[in-house]
Scaffold this motif. Structure first.
Motif, mmCIF file in Angstrom:
data_model
loop_
_atom_site.group_PDB
_atom_site.id
_atom_site.type_symbol
_atom_site.label_atom_id
_atom_site.label_comp_id
_atom_site.label_asym_id
_atom_site.label_seq_id
_atom_site.Cartn_x
_atom_site.Cartn_y
_atom_site.Cartn_z
ATOM 1 N N ALA A 66 0.838 -1.200 0.000
ATOM 2 C CA ALA A 66 0.000 0.000 0.000
ATOM 3 C C ALA A 66 0.866 1.241 0.000
ATOM 4 C CB ALA A 66 -0.912 0.029 1.230
ATOM 5 N N PRO A 67 0.349 2.347 -0.547
ATOM 6 C CA PRO A 67 1.034 3.624 -0.353
ATOM 7 C C PRO A 67 0.932 4.039 1.111
ATOM 8 C CG PRO A 67 -1.088 3.965 -1.405
ATOM 9 C CD PRO A 67 -0.874 2.486 -1.344
ATOM 10 N N VAL A 68 1.733 5.003 1.485
ATOM 11 C CA VAL A 68 1.732 5.482 2.872
ATOM 12 C C VAL A 68 0.356 6.020 3.245
ATOM 13 C CG1 VAL A 68 2.827 7.083 4.484
ATOM 14 C CG2 VAL A 68 4.152 6.096 2.618
ATOM 15 N N LEU A 116 3.245 -10.071 6.152
ATOM 16 C CA LEU A 116 4.234 -9.024 5.960
ATOM 17 C C LEU A 116 3.557 -7.773 5.406
ATOM 18 C CD1 LEU A 116 6.849 -11.365 4.251
ATOM 19 C CD2 LEU A 116 6.831 -10.663 6.655
ATOM 20 N N ASN A 117 4.240 -6.641 5.460
ATOM 21 C CA ASN A 117 3.657 -5.426 4.895
ATOM 22 C C ASN A 117 4.764 -4.526 4.383
ATOM 23 O OD1 ASN A 117 3.820 -2.853 7.014
ATOM 24 N ND2 ASN A 117 3.940 -4.843 8.039
ATOM 25 N N THR A 118 4.400 -3.669 3.433
ATOM 26 C CA THR A 118 5.407 -2.828 2.806
ATOM 27 C C THR A 118 4.785 -1.660 2.063
ATOM 28 O OG1 THR A 118 7.321 -2.869 1.333
ATOM 29 C CG2 THR A 118 5.401 -4.118 0.633
ATOM 30 N N HIS A 119 5.605 -0.600 1.895
ATOM 31 C CA HIS A 119 5.272 0.509 0.995
ATOM 32 C C HIS A 119 6.187 0.494 -0.226
ATOM 33 C CE1 HIS A 119 2.640 1.951 4.062
ATOM 34 N NE2 HIS A 119 3.585 2.415 4.856
ATOM 35 N N LEU A 120 6.901 -0.602 -0.437
ATOM 36 C CA LEU A 120 7.827 -0.706 -1.556
ATOM 37 C C LEU A 120 7.126 -1.117 -2.843
ATOM 38 C CD1 LEU A 120 10.780 -2.652 0.154
ATOM 39 C CD2 LEU A 120 10.663 -0.187 -0.312
ATOM 40 N N CYS A 134 3.271 -15.863 -3.895
ATOM 41 C CA CYS A 134 2.654 -15.569 -2.601
ATOM 42 C C CYS A 134 1.528 -14.563 -2.784
ATOM 43 C CB CYS A 134 3.707 -15.009 -1.644
ATOM 44 S SG CYS A 134 5.037 -16.181 -1.276
ATOM 45 N N LYS A 135 0.578 -14.588 -1.875
ATOM 46 C CA LYS A 135 -0.614 -13.755 -2.033
ATOM 47 C C LYS A 135 -0.350 -12.310 -1.607
ATOM 48 C CE LYS A 135 -4.035 -17.408 -1.889
ATOM 49 N NZ LYS A 135 -5.288 -17.924 -1.314
ATOM 50 N N LEU A 136 -0.729 -11.383 -2.474
ATOM 51 C CA LEU A 136 -0.611 -9.959 -2.216
ATOM 52 C C LEU A 136 -1.989 -9.354 -1.975
ATOM 53 C CD1 LEU A 136 1.891 -8.800 -5.017
ATOM 54 C CD2 LEU A 136 2.422 -9.769 -2.775
ATOM 55 N N ILE A 137 -2.045 -8.406 -1.075
ATOM 56 C CA ILE A 137 -3.242 -7.572 -0.869
ATOM 57 C C ILE A 137 -2.811 -6.135 -1.099
ATOM 58 C CG2 ILE A 137 -4.956 -6.717 0.773
ATOM 59 C CD1 ILE A 137 -3.464 -10.120 1.337
ATOM 60 N N PHE A 138 -3.418 -5.466 -2.045
ATOM 61 C CA PHE A 138 -3.065 -4.082 -2.358
ATOM 62 C C PHE A 138 -4.195 -3.169 -1.881
ATOM 63 C CE2 PHE A 138 -2.456 -0.291 -4.975
ATOM 64 C CZ PHE A 138 -1.091 -0.082 -4.792
ATOM 65 N N VAL A 139 -3.836 -2.189 -1.050
ATOM 66 C CA VAL A 139 -4.819 -1.301 -0.433
ATOM 67 C C VAL A 139 -4.849 0.038 -1.182
ATOM 68 C CG1 VAL A 139 -5.660 -0.311 1.722
ATOM 69 C CG2 VAL A 139 -4.232 -2.366 1.770
ATOM 70 N N ARG A 186 3.337 8.170 -9.118
ATOM 71 C CA ARG A 186 4.295 7.228 -9.696
ATOM 72 C C ARG A 186 4.159 5.865 -9.031
ATOM 73 N NH1 ARG A 186 9.146 9.467 -8.338
ATOM 74 N NH2 ARG A 186 8.836 11.057 -9.931
ATOM 75 N N TYR A 187 3.938 5.881 -7.719
ATOM 76 C CA TYR A 187 3.766 4.631 -6.985
ATOM 77 C C TYR A 187 2.504 3.893 -7.450
ATOM 78 C CZ TYR A 187 3.135 1.515 -2.946
ATOM 79 O OH TYR A 187 2.959 0.418 -2.131
ATOM 80 N N MET A 188 1.392 4.609 -7.548
ATOM 81 C CA MET A 188 0.132 3.968 -7.905
ATOM 82 C C MET A 188 0.145 3.459 -9.348
ATOM 83 S SD MET A 188 -1.591 3.997 -5.115
ATOM 84 C CE MET A 188 -3.225 3.486 -5.668
ATOM 85 N N THR A 189 0.577 4.295 -10.285
ATOM 86 C CA THR A 189 0.617 3.849 -11.677
ATOM 87 C C THR A 189 1.681 2.769 -11.864
ATOM 88 O OG1 THR A 189 2.109 5.692 -12.255
ATOM 89 C CG2 THR A 189 -0.252 6.033 -12.594
ATOM 90 N N GLY A 190 2.765 2.854 -11.074
ATOM 91 C CA GLY A 190 3.788 1.821 -11.130
ATOM 92 C C GLY A 190 3.253 0.468 -10.709
#
Length: 303
Positions: A66-68, A116-120, A134-139, A186-190
């Motif tokens: 997720a983004p910050v 796990l979680n990340t903003h990367l 592995c399963k991803l959840i995008f917020v 950039r993060y979202m479109t990326g």
């Protein structure tokens, strides 16, 4: 700045607003990571990021991306309850399972299944997470509430960022090329590109506003995605425990979590309307129209 191998290892930069107020970030590839006070006591990012890329993944790993300030704490807590089969809050903070803020040794020491979680971005995540599917959840959260939450997060008393600028200065910086953390568009479109290009990666996209409006329904969808069986009564209890007020109180009242209290503010939808002026809203809408013209994300409640 390079490693002995000659490969890029990132650099520290200052995100500066128009009045000169700064936030320090560490730029590595497609990502910029906030250089919070005390972060370097946890790990050295120049060493950590290459090690993270090579970290061994487990087949049952789950990753919240997720983004910050998009609701990562909230979704992470829900997922830990679903995977553990209990509505008790996780004993530690989500930061203990955050890929960019914890050493590979500490991440390896976590018991399975790891949430796990990340903003990367995908390009900096462990390669095996992709290889093992592995399963991803995008917020996803609407950007106006996101920027308000980011401003309060980074300027709050006790915040490691200690940002001193005004909300207007922060909005301008948010829309600029050098910003505190990932440049949002950039993060979202990326990530849209990453997910489209890697169509075989399991993913579940959850909208903050949908989770707020109908938490029972959204939690049931998460459970189905994770192949977790749970009763309606269990989900009802989760909804109660994970309401913002109860979650904030339940997490920050723990002695080991008090340092993270500034992470929780209001958790509301549409709070941006009490912050944005008409002029700021018009400029921000122009920015979104230009930068997100081809996005398929449905940014809800921005009008």
């Amino acid at each position: 700045m390079t490693q002995e191998t000659g490969k890029p290892c990132g650099e520290f930069l200052e995100a500066r607003d128009k009045s000169g107020n700064t936030i320090t970030v560490f730029q590595y590839g497609e990502d910029t990571i906030p250089a919070m006070k005390g972060l370097l006591d946890i790990m050295n990012p120049q060493q950590h990021m290459p090690q993270l890329r090579e970290m061994e993944a487990r087949d049952d790993d789950i990753v919240v991306c997720a983004p910050v300030k998009a609701g990562t704490h909230w979704v992470w807590e829900i997922l830990t309850m679903l995977t553990r089969g209990t509505t008790e809050y996780a004993t530690g903070p989500k930061e203990d399972t955050m890929l960019e803020f914890r050493s590979v040794d500490k991440l390896n020491a976590l018991t399975s299944p790891r949430v796990l979680n990340t903003h990367l971005r995908l390009s900096n995540l462990p390669k095996q997470l992709i290889e093992k599917k592995c399963k991803l959840i995008f917020v996803v959260r609407n950007p106006k509430d996101t920027v308000v939450s980011m401003y309060n997060h980074m300027s709050a008393k006790g915040s490691a960022f200690a940002y001193k600028g005004s909300f207007d200065e922060f909005i301008s910086m948010f829309m600029s090329e050098v910003v505190p953390h990932n440049q949002w568009t950039r993060y979202m479109t990326g990530w849209e590109h990453d997910l489209a290009f890697n169509s075989d990666i399991p993913r579940h996209i959850i909208y903050y506003e949908d989770l707020k409006q109908n938490p029972f329904h959204e939690i049931k969808k998460l459970a189905s995605y994770l192949n977790v069986t749970c009763t309606d009564a269990f989900v009802d209890d989760m909804v109660e425990k994970c309401s913002f007020v109860n979650l904030k109180e339940g997490k920050t009242n723990r002695p080991d979590n008090k340092r993270w209290q500034f992470m929780y503010r209001k958790g509301e939808v549409g709070d941006w309307k009490t912050w944005f002026t008409v002029a700021q809203n018009e400029v921000f809408d122009e920015y979104l129209t230009k930068e997100m013209e081809h996005s398929k994300f449905n940014f809800k409640y921005t009008i």
